[in-house]
Design an enzyme around this catalytic site. Structure first.
Site: not given
Ligand code: PGA
Length: 247
Positions: A93, A165
């Site tokens: 992440h 992401e």
């Molecule tokens: P968010 O985070 O939906 O708050 O943007 C997503 C993540 O970091 O997995």
């Protein structure tokens, strides 16, 4: 047909274990329209949440693991310690890459350990704002996939999930466009193929400010099979709406 999958990444929330259990129960109580659902509570709440969800159709994920199995690694948890508590774990992440200096070499070691342990790996990739501005998103995610998969056995990656992401979209309220996510998903799958995986069966999730309002376009985006949801996963009604959008 690929699996449709939505995972709630609770990050460093909710404020205590009792609230985490309550949130887990609330998630379990809502209809999911046939979509596979997972939650990733903070480590301290894993055992209590796993207990609360036992016998329910909701997967529990850790948010990170160490690459070693035992030893002098203060604050860390080993993949084997998750047995009975989690069926998978997030790896790579961007907040862990940022706060714990995880580079692709460290992510690769973690992914290799997870693949070997039998846990389901949920690998996160995504470009920074600067890389996005330079038009490098697809090149960045392709490179991350190549480096992050370097050491893992292909058999251990049979149930791999990839979350795309973009860092600039996380927690900002400004998600990427569906077209941008689809282009990234194509780059992810091409890189998975080059790495020797059957990319057509790997679910690719989009993450970054997914909300009940923004989810519809991702639910119909080409190559996107679900979502990794941060902030909006802390509200069980909104999370359930996001889940059902992928049904
Ligand atoms: P968010 O985070 O939906 O708050 O943007 C997503 C993540 O970091 O997995």
């Amino acid at each position: 047909m690929r699996e449709r999958l939505v995972v709630g990444n609770w990050k460093m929330n909710p404020p205590n274990i009792a609230d985490a259990v309550e949130l887990a129960r609330a998630v379990a109580a809502r209809p999911h329209g046939g979509v596979v659902v997972g939650v990733a509570p903070p480590t301290i709440a894993l055992a209590a949440v796993a207990d609360a969800l036992r016998g329910r159709d909701i997967a529990v994920y850790a948010q990170d693991v160490h690459w070693e199995e035992r030893g002098a690694f203060t604050s860390q948890i080993a993949a084997s310690m998750l047995r009975g508590l989690a069926t998978g774990t997030i790896v790579g992440h961007s907040e862990v890459r940022r706060d714990q200096c995880d580079d692709d070499a460290r992510v690769a070691k973690k992914l290799a350990r997870v693949a070997e342990s039998g846990l389901r790996p949920l690998l996160c990739v995504g470009e920074s704002a600067a890389e996005h501005g330079a038009g490098d998103a697809t090149a960045v995610v392709a490179r991350q996939i190549e480096l992050d998969l370097a050491g893992a056995s292909r058999r251990g990656l049979e149930r791999l999930v990839v979350a795309y992401e973009p860092i600039w979209a996380i927690g900002t309220g400004n998600p990427a466009t569906a077209d941008h996510a689809s282009a990234a998903a194509r780059a992810v799958r091409a890189a998975l193929k080059r790495a020797g995986l059957d990319a057509d069966i790997v679910p690719v999730l989009y993450g970054g400010s997914v909300s009940a309002r923004s989810v519809a376009e991702f639910a119909k985006a080409d190559g996107i099979d679900g979502a990794l949801v941060g902030g909006a996963s802390l509200d069980p009604d909104e999370f359930a709406a996001i889940v059902r959008a992928f049904g």
